[in-house]
Every structure is written in structure tokens, then in C-alpha cells.
Motif scaffolding. Sequence first.
Motif, PDB file in Angstrom:
ATOM      1  N   ASN A  33       0.836  -1.198   0.000  1.00  0.00           N
ATOM      2  CA  ASN A  33       0.000   0.000   0.000  1.00  0.00           C
ATOM      3  C   ASN A  33       0.867   1.242   0.000  1.00  0.00           C
ATOM      4  O   ASN A  33       1.548   1.540   0.971  1.00  0.00           O
ATOM      5  CB  ASN A  33      -0.887  -0.021   1.242  1.00  0.00           C
ATOM      6  N   VAL A  34       0.883   1.948  -1.094  1.00  0.00           N
ATOM      7  CA  VAL A  34       1.713   3.142  -1.198  1.00  0.00           C
ATOM      8  C   VAL A  34       0.934   4.372  -0.726  1.00  0.00           C
ATOM      9  O   VAL A  34       1.466   5.224  -0.028  1.00  0.00           O
ATOM     10  CB  VAL A  34       2.200   3.332  -2.647  1.00  0.00           C
ATOM     11  N   ALA A  35      -0.321   4.433  -1.124  1.00  0.00           N
ATOM     12  CA  ALA A  35      -1.145   5.582  -0.726  1.00  0.00           C
ATOM     13  C   ALA A  35      -2.545   5.100  -0.410  1.00  0.00           C
ATOM     14  O   ALA A  35      -3.118   4.319  -1.163  1.00  0.00           O
ATOM     15  CB  ALA A  35      -1.194   6.619  -1.844  1.00  0.00           C
ATOM     16  N   GLY A  52      11.033   9.465   3.655  1.00  0.00           N
ATOM     17  CA  GLY A  52      10.317   8.235   3.978  1.00  0.00           C
ATOM     18  C   GLY A  52      11.237   7.052   3.782  1.00  0.00           C
ATOM     19  O   GLY A  52      12.242   7.132   3.079  1.00  0.00           O
ATOM     20  N   GLU A  53      10.837   5.933   4.407  1.00  0.00           N
ATOM     21  CA  GLU A  53      11.689   4.750   4.311  1.00  0.00           C
ATOM     22  C   GLU A  53      11.750   4.231   2.888  1.00  0.00           C
ATOM     23  O   GLU A  53      10.866   4.485   2.075  1.00  0.00           O
ATOM     24  CB  GLU A  53      11.152   3.651   5.236  1.00  0.00           C
ATOM     25  N   SER A  54      12.815   3.480   2.656  1.00  0.00           N
ATOM     26  CA  SER A  54      12.934   2.866   1.343  1.00  0.00           C
ATOM     27  C   SER A  54      11.747   1.936   1.105  1.00  0.00           C
ATOM     28  O   SER A  54      11.383   1.163   1.983  1.00  0.00           O
ATOM     29  CB  SER A  54      14.249   2.087   1.269  1.00  0.00           C
ATOM     30  N   GLY A  55      11.121   2.094  -0.014  1.00  0.00           N
ATOM     31  CA  GLY A  55       9.959   1.259  -0.337  1.00  0.00           C
ATOM     32  C   GLY A  55       8.660   1.866   0.140  1.00  0.00           C
ATOM     33  O   GLY A  55       7.606   1.278  -0.023  1.00  0.00           O
ATOM     34  N   ALA A  56       8.727   3.053   0.716  1.00  0.00           N
ATOM     35  CA  ALA A  56       7.508   3.693   1.223  1.00  0.00           C
ATOM     36  C   ALA A  56       6.610   4.149   0.082  1.00  0.00           C
ATOM     37  O   ALA A  56       5.390   4.244   0.241  1.00  0.00           O
ATOM     38  CB  ALA A  56       7.876   4.886   2.105  1.00  0.00           C
TER      39      ALA A  56
HETATM   40  N1  LIG Z   1       5.531  -2.014 -10.756  1.00  0.00           N
HETATM   41  C1  LIG Z   1       5.532  -2.437  -9.499  1.00  0.00           C
HETATM   42  N2  LIG Z   1       4.992  -3.634  -9.188  1.00  0.00           N
HETATM   43  C2  LIG Z   1       4.946  -4.066  -7.915  1.00  0.00           C
HETATM   44  N3  LIG Z   1       5.429  -3.368  -6.894  1.00  0.00           N
HETATM   45  C3  LIG Z   1       5.985  -2.175  -7.134  1.00  0.00           C
HETATM   46  C4  LIG Z   1       6.056  -1.633  -8.448  1.00  0.00           C
HETATM   47  N4  LIG Z   1       6.658  -0.417  -8.388  1.00  0.00           N
HETATM   48  C5  LIG Z   1       6.944  -0.225  -7.081  1.00  0.00           C
HETATM   49  N5  LIG Z   1       6.545  -1.266  -6.339  1.00  0.00           N
HETATM   50  C6  LIG Z   1       6.639  -1.382  -4.901  1.00  0.00           C
HETATM   51  O1  LIG Z   1       6.063  -0.264  -4.344  1.00  0.00           O
HETATM   52  C7  LIG Z   1       6.780   0.147  -3.229  1.00  0.00           C
HETATM   53  C8  LIG Z   1       7.174   1.589  -3.385  1.00  0.00           C
HETATM   54  O2  LIG Z   1       8.181   1.732  -4.361  1.00  0.00           O
HETATM   55  P1  LIG Z   1       8.921   3.120  -4.614  1.00  0.00           P
HETATM   56  O3  LIG Z   1       9.922   2.897  -5.667  1.00  0.00           O
HETATM   57  O4  LIG Z   1       7.930   4.154  -4.844  1.00  0.00           O
HETATM   58  O5  LIG Z   1       9.652   3.311  -3.205  1.00  0.00           O
HETATM   59  P2  LIG Z   1      10.612   4.499  -2.756  1.00  0.00           P
HETATM   60  O6  LIG Z   1       9.985   5.103  -1.586  1.00  0.00           O
HETATM   61  O7  LIG Z   1      10.959   5.356  -3.903  1.00  0.00           O
HETATM   62  O8  LIG Z   1      11.891   3.671  -2.270  1.00  0.00           O
HETATM   63  P3  LIG Z   1      13.451   4.104  -2.339  1.00  0.00           P
HETATM   64  O9  LIG Z   1      13.669   5.071  -1.282  1.00  0.00           O
HETATM   65  O10 LIG Z   1      14.158   2.835  -2.118  1.00  0.00           O
HETATM   66  O11 LIG Z   1      13.688   4.633  -3.736  1.00  0.00           O
HETATM   67  C9  LIG Z   1       7.968  -0.755  -3.101  1.00  0.00           C
HETATM   68  O12 LIG Z   1       7.703  -1.709  -2.094  1.00  0.00           O
HETATM   69  C10 LIG Z   1       8.068  -1.433  -4.431  1.00  0.00           C
HETATM   70  O13 LIG Z   1       8.527  -2.749  -4.264  1.00  0.00           O
END
Ligand SMILES: Nc1ncnc2c1ncn2[C@@H]1O[C@H](COP(=O)(O)OP(=O)(O)OP(=O)(O)O)[C@@H](O)[C@H]1O
Lengths: 233, 829
Positions: A33-35, A52-56
Motif C-alpha cells: 500500500n503506497v497511498a 520516507g523509508e525505502s519502499g515507502a
Molecule cells: N511495478 C511495481 N509492481 C509491484 N510493486 C511495485 C512496483 N513499483 C513499485 N513497487 C513497490 O512499491 C513500493 C514503493 O516503491 P517506490 O519505488 O515508490 O519506493 P521508494 O519510496 O521510492 O523507495 P526508495 O527510497 O528505495 O527509492 C515498493 O515496495 C516497491 O517494491
Amino acid sequence: MSTAVVFTEIFKAAMFELKHIDKSFRDRDDFINVAQDLSWCLGSGESVALMGESGAGKTTLMNIIAGLDTVDAGEVWVDGVQIAELSQSELTAFRRNHIGLIFQKFHLVTALSAWDNAALQARLAGVFDQRFATNLFEMLGISHLAHRRPSQLSGGQQQRVAIARALMHRPKLVLADEPTGNLDEATSAAVIELLVSAAADAGATLVVVTHSSAIASHLGHVMRLGSGALTPA
Amino acid sequence: MIRATLVTLATTLAFYRQNPLQALFVLTGLVLGCGLYTAVAQINASAKASYAQADEILGASAQWRITDRLGTNVAIADYIRLRRSGFTNIYPVIEKRLASRDGALISIIATDLLVLPLTGAGDGSTDDSAFQESPFDGSGWSRLTQPPFEAWIPAQTAERLGVTEGQQIQLREGTVLPPAVIRSQPQQRDQIFIDLGAALSIFETDRVSYLAAPPLTPSEQARFVDLFGDRLVLSNQSEALDLTQLTQSLHTNLTALGLLSFVVGTFIVFNAVNFSLHARQQTLRVLRDLGAVRQAIVAAIAIESLIWAVTGALFGTLLAQPISAALMPAVAATMQNIYGASVSSLPVFNAGLFWEALLLALAGLTLALVLPLLRATVVRTRDSSADAETVLSQRDMALAGAGLLLLLIAYLGYPLASSVVQGFALLALVLFAGIALLPVAVLLAAALGRLGLQHHWLARWAFADVSLQFPHLRLAMMALLLTLIANIGVTSLVGSFRLALTDWLETRLSADFYVTAGVMDADVIAGEAWVRAAHRRVVAETSFAGRTMTVVGVDVDAPDFGPANVIDGAPNSYADWSAGGNEIERVFANEQLRYLVGIEVGDTIALETELGARSFEVLGFFHDYGNVNFSLHLASHRFSQLYASAQPQGWGLWITDDEEEAAELGLSQLGLEPTQWVSQRDVLALSLAIFDRTFAITRALNTLTLLVAAVAIFASLLAVYQFRRPEYALWRSLGMSWSAFFVVSGFPIVLMTVVVMALALPLGVALSWLLIHKINVISFGWTMPVVVAREPIIFLFFVVAAVVFAAFILASIRQRTVVNTALKSLAGE
Ligand SMILES: Nc1ncnc2c1ncn2[C@@H]1O[C@H](COP(=O)(O)OP(=O)(O)OP(=O)(O)O)[C@@H](O)[C@H]1O
Ligand SMILES: [Mg+2]
């Protein structure tokens, strides 16, 4: 006055507005869940650090604002336009004219000189201005590098060219995703300072994704993304 | 080891499961290469089988004919004696051309079906399937051979004569043919077929026109002369034009194109394998780090290749079936023109071809695998973004230098080459030079374009992008260049052939009829209303420099030889030749004397004549396409003095316009048998038709090989897109429209293709020059003008543009979605 017009009037000063957006990824059993019912409004000319944390989901959020990704629910308004209503080519034109992007890995076009790289988006948009470009190069301190190819530039120099490219067409919104992620601390500070002041000079709204609070301190305010929600830090 | 190999194999093969397109490329390259090669080999085999079949079916083209020493008809009794003394495979033929009661011309052919060699036992070179459509099989045997007999009339002949089934044609002199059966036998042409027994009884004769015989061995010939030499004459059925050479050139052409297609196929495989290995470099390295021994990796890749080769050869052989079936009708039509006998247009499948294809596939794959494999294990990493910086790398410059050197060697070696092998070495030099020059030509063109259009940023960008795409497209463009050079060379060669042949035929065969027997009386002929001109042909044979030398007596006013036919003669040479010399005879010589002996204009040759040894001065030369002998043209008034006892070979008759039918009837009325004269118009039309067929096939194969090259480009373009996906995503993220995107990413392809064309044109012409002026001269001693016709080359270029464009469009179709996806991961890249 209809409600729509009222809304438009109200949000005139808003650069972009996310309204109750949902965004999640499903990957086999994982549900990310991103948002979740996320709303965010950023005024014109503001600058903000997104942490935010990595993967947030920071990158995902930036992609959504830039029209590179879509939302599951909710609305995305950028500069008074609802992104979802634009066709692919309208969206491309919109990005070309109004948005500047800066990436962690610079992404310069290897075939072109620093000058041509910086001028690229402005030329695509048909708004290239020689004098503005010269000033920008001077301000970023890369005038003497104009003829060089990307491979002949250091990382910090490349990122300054990328900043020039993101500002050259005078966009209203500049989105920078970890612009200093590949640079050392000293260079990072210099580059972010340049970015912030150049964006301010150009009157652009600036969003910078970063993991470093030192970088974040250069920006107007800081937002933190976590568990699908955005909170001021 | 085995387990390690299997694990490695499973790991490396997993790549194809994730990238099914890659698997498709490798397979496409192999299948197309093998398929085209097999198709061409199959066409060749079928055509050869057809020759043999046609040879066996009717005596019309049997190589030897037996005629009577006194008259021209052979007594049936002699035929029986021949068979009894062991000449069992000869068969009697009656050929007649007669007028029907309404004055229509009728050709009748009769033979004995019982002795006709139809079983296909032949020489073993033919497959049974070719004989399934044997001409005289099926029912009706007894009806054909027993009274009242049957006359088999081809449908179009029946239509021409207005005959219906069951009707009996009445001839002018009262004879009535058996009841008509409308039955078009492929070998029949415009002839009415009846059984030999029927013919003998209808025409109340016990003699046949001639006996046809298959090729006889020298000892058989000797025995024949021993036993029958006093009564019968055995003659080699050499026609006015030796067609074997033409068909030979057709086959050489076809084989060359087949091999070429395989080379191009190998290029594709090479490309695809190269790419797949490159993409798997990481996997291979991890495997090695995990402890997989190098042997296991090599073994796994070898097994993978074997799987590929077998699959490729299998599908290639399958693909060859529709291709050769599609091309076969054209070849069959050629056969029809050669023999007047349409043959089965179904290709002959030959299991041996599968093994040949497999062998070639393995060879190609090994070649394609070994190099990238070496590179994959030796070179550790290659930063793909770094190479495009300098305009020309040192390697490219060295390569170009080598290319120029090769051209220089070819140029210097040209006068020295004196054997066919050396001639082919020159050809190889030209081809390699082309390949070596290509990179510099492309990169220079890009650099010049960038300089020239310095002020336009988009142009600057598009030109700059050439040097980024070229490394990926390099091999494919080289394949295209090779194909194009060879195609232009072959096209010009065939075109030159056709033009030279037309010229040659039109003058040499300008007489409408050629009467082979010397029985006609000059005054009688001159009196015929349909005769426009009649010229006698007299020939004396001697030998010169180890070859047969024919001295031909030519009437100075004969329409078939004039000043226009003279090469390198002085302006008044024709007049001098016509006047004839006193002390020294004046002649024109065929080119063979020039190229094989080194005779030049002004040289004299000493020859024995009936008046003793005489000198002949060469005033000039003439083209003598396909002749294996030396030949001199001597004015007939001199000839008759020097070779007074030479037997006239026959007459060339020129006919008043549109009087062909009258002429044929007139010739019959003069007492000539149909075998004693040849319609030159037929021969001419036939020969030209053969050439046009050859050309049609060449064109079809050209297009096919170019298509194969296009696949190579397609595969490479996909590779380019894959390698550059992040960059392309960046372009889009900057708001570049799709149209601008395709202009910038497509322009390099256009430029490269144009450079390839520009290089291929001169090299292709050089190739045809070498083929005509070197290899042909070395092997046959004759040459012809090199004609670079614009139209077929424009057609070639058009095909190239079309296939490259198609490859680009196909490769681009996926781009929109793929780049859009890549856009999202731009930040993380
Ligand atoms: N196309 C996709 N399919 C499935 N999951 C995805 C996809 N794109 C991103 N994600 C997942 O969504 C989440 C958010 O990804 P995002 O790249 O936005 O993180 P981030 O906050 O930019 O992380 P970082 O700081 O490491 O760059 C992650 O857990 C990632 O694995
Ligand atoms: Mg991120």
C-alpha cells in the motif's frame, strides 16, 4: 457559480493537488500500500522535501504527480488540470511544457553535449531561450563545460547539467528524485543549494525526494511518507 | 560433471523462458537460413530430375539421333535389327507436319509407347514422385494401340483446329486421322499424338523419321559404327543453341543465392546468440562464482546449440516446402520452354537435404557461438555508454585501412588472376572490403552530417545517435551489405547475360528458318513468294591451338552479320573484310581467340586450306556467346575458293512478313521433313523466355534473401531497444512526442541503409564486372558487355527500403508500451 468553477478558483494558487488517492501494488501474495486516501496540496512557488523509508512509495508518488503512473482511486490535479482526463499525447505535451524532472542517475543523453542536453526539453517544447540558457549555465557554474559530452563530466557536473535541463523550459513544477543520491556530501550540498536557488529564481515549485535530513534542511518544509499516509515532519 | 552440466543448462535455458522473443530470433535465423538453402537445393534437385525426365520422355530432346545414311527415314527393319543387337533403349519416332483439308497446319508425332522408357529407372538420380504424373499412363492403352486407334489432341490445338471429341481430322491428301481424343499430355506441345503402329498404317509406310537414343558411351558408339555404320548415321542432337550452358548458369545462380541466404541466416543467428549471451553474461558469471566449472558451461552451451540446430534444421526443411513449391512453377515453366515439356511443378523432397541443412545449421551455430562465447568469457565488462564518444575508434580506422588495402590488392591482382580460384579470391576480396569499409563509411557520414547541420539541434542529435545505434546494428548492416552487393552483382550479371544473348540471338538467328539439309536448290528457293532472302551457310573445320576451329563462310550481304557485330575493328574493316584479301585472307575472329590464345587485331593466323597453308589476318572480333570452339568469319566468296569441297551446312531463310504458315507449308511441299528445318523464331522466343524465367527466379530469391537480412535488422533493432530502453524512457519523460521519438531513433537506420546502398552499388557492379570479365573469361573464354540496368537496381533498393522499414515498424510496435513501462522505473535505474 458552479462548484467546479469555485474549486478551480480556490485551487488556482495550488501547484498540484492530490485528492483522496489510493495506490497499491499487488505482487503475488504481497500487497503493498503506497497511498491510502492520501490528500496533498502544494502551493505555487513552494519547495518541499519528501522523505520516507525505502519502499515507502516516494518514487511512485512522484511518478503519479508527473503523470508517469496512474492512481487506483482519487484525483490528481496539476496546475488546474486533472491528469486523468488528458490523452497520452496531451499528457506528454503537458510534461514537456510544465514539468522538469531530475533523477538520481542524471540520465543525460550520451550522444549530446552538455549544452544540447540542457537545452533538450526547452527545444522540444519550442521555448528555448539562448540568453536564459547562458545565464542558467553561468549560475550553475558549468559554462566552461557546455561543449563536453556526459561521459567527460563528473557526477556533480552531470547533475548540474540535469538541473539546467529541468529548468531551461521554465517549468512550473520541478520533481527531483534523490538528485544527490549518487554524489558525495560536499557536492550534494552544493548541488542542492544551486537547485533550490535556481528553482526559486525561475519561480518553479520544487519537490525533492531525499533520505538525508541535511539535504531536506535546504528546502522550505519536509513531508514524510509512510504506511500510505503523508505527514508533515 | 553431468549434473553440473544439467544444472547449468537449466539455468541458461531459463533465460529463453523469460525472453521468449530471444528464442524466437535464434530460431528465426536458423529456420530462415536453413529453409532458404534447402528450398533452393530442392529446386535444383527437382529441376535436374526434370531434365532427366524430359530427356527420357520424348525423343525430341534425346541427345542422339539415328538417321538413314541415304534418305532421312529409317526402315523399321533397321530398328528391329538394332534392338536385337543390344541397343534396347532406342525408340522410333515419326514426326510430320502436314496441312489439313482446310489448310491448317498440323504437327503429328508418333512413337511406340511400349518401348518408351517411362519407368523412372533412369539413371537413378530421380525420385519416384517425379514420375507419378507419367504422361501416357492410365487407361486407354488398348484403345490407343488398336484399330480404330486414337489421336490425342491437346485442348488448345483442338480449339485451333475446331475439332471435337471423336471427330476425325482429314488431311489435304485424303488421309484420315484416328478419332480425336481431347487429352492434353504435358509433353505434347501443339502436336497430335498417335501410336507408332497407327501412324505406320495410316501413312502406309514402313519407315520412321528417326530413332531417338539416350546418351551413348564411346564404346557403344564404336560398336554402333561397326555394326551399322554403312547404313545408319548416329548424330549428336546439337541444337542451334546449346542450352545446357544457360541452364547451368541458372543453377549456379540458384546455388549461390542459396548459400548466400545461409550466410545471412548465420549472421542473424550470430546476432541473436551474441545478444542472448550478452544478456546472460551475469548469469554465467554467477554460475561460475557458484562453482560451475567452465567445462560444464561450455557443455551446456554445446547442448543448447545442438537443440537449436536440430530444431532449426527441422523447421527449416519444413519451411522449404512451401517456398520451393511457390518457386517451382517458375522453374517448371523454364523447363517447359527448354523442352516444350511441362514437368511436375511439385518439388522433390529429399531426406538427404535435411541432413545437409542440419550440418549447415551446426556449422553456422558453431561459428556464431564460438566468437561471442570467447568474448563472453574473456572480456569481463563493457560499459555500453562509453563507446560512442569518439567519432571513429581506432579499431574502425584499422578496419577501414584493411578494407582499402583489400581493394588495392584486388585492383593489383586483377590482371594477374588467371585461375577460377584466383577469380573467386578476387570476389571475396571485394566482399570483405565492403564489410571492412562499412563502419567508417557510416560513422563518417554521421560525423559529416553533424558538421553540416551543426545549426539544427534535432539534426545534430539524430546524426549523433547514429554512432550510438551502429554498434548494435553493425552485424546486421554488414549482412545487408553482403546481400545487397551479391544481389546487385547477380542482377547485373543476369541482366547483362540477357542483353548480350538477345543481341547475339537476334543477329545470329535473324533468319526465320534454318534449313539443315543441303538438298535445296538455290533457284527454286529464290522463286518462292514467301522467301525474302536466302543465304547459305558453309563451314570448314580444322584445329588451332588444341581446339576445334570452325571457319564459317558468310555471305557479305547476309542480314545476320554486319559492321555492328564487329568489336575493335578499324572503321573500314568491314569493307576490307567484304572485299577479301589476296595474299593474306581477312577474317573476323570470335573473342575466344583473343582471350584464350591472345590473338589481337592485326595478328595473322596460319591455317591449312584446300589451297595449302594460308595466312588469315584478324581485322576484328565478334562476341560468340557460349561457343567452346574457335571460329573465324570469312567472306563466302573467298571461302568457296579456299574450301571448295566444304559441304554446305544449310540455309538461312528470311521470310516475307507474316508468311510463316505459308513458309512452313512451302517447306513441306519442297519435300523437307519437319526434322530438317528449325524455326529460328521459336528458338529465339524460347531462349528469351528461358532468360526471363531465370530473371524472375533470381528476382524472387533476391527478395527472399533481402527478407532474411531484414530479419537480422529486426532482431538487432529489438536489441537496440532493449539496451537503450532507459534512455528512450528518458526522452519520453522530457515530453518528447512519439513522432519526434521515431524521427530521432529511426533516422540512424535510414542513414545506415543509405550508406549500405551507396557502398553496395559500386561494389556490386565491381562484382558483376569480375564475374563477367574475369571468371567467365577464365572459365569459358568469352565475355560480354557489362550492363548495369537502372530499373532492377532501383527495384532492389526499393525492396531493401521496404524490408528495413518493415523491420523498423515491427520493432517499434512494442516500443510504445515498453517505454511507457520503463518510464516508471526511470528514477530507480
Ligand atoms: N511495478 C511495481 N509492481 C509491484 N510493486 C511495485 C512496483 N513499483 C513499485 N513497487 C513497490 O512499491 C513500493 C514503493 O516503491 P517506490 O519505488 O515508490 O519506493 P521508494 O519510496 O521510492 O523507495 P526508495 O527510497 O528505495 O527509492 C515498493 O515496495 C516497491 O517494491
Ligand atoms: Mg525511489
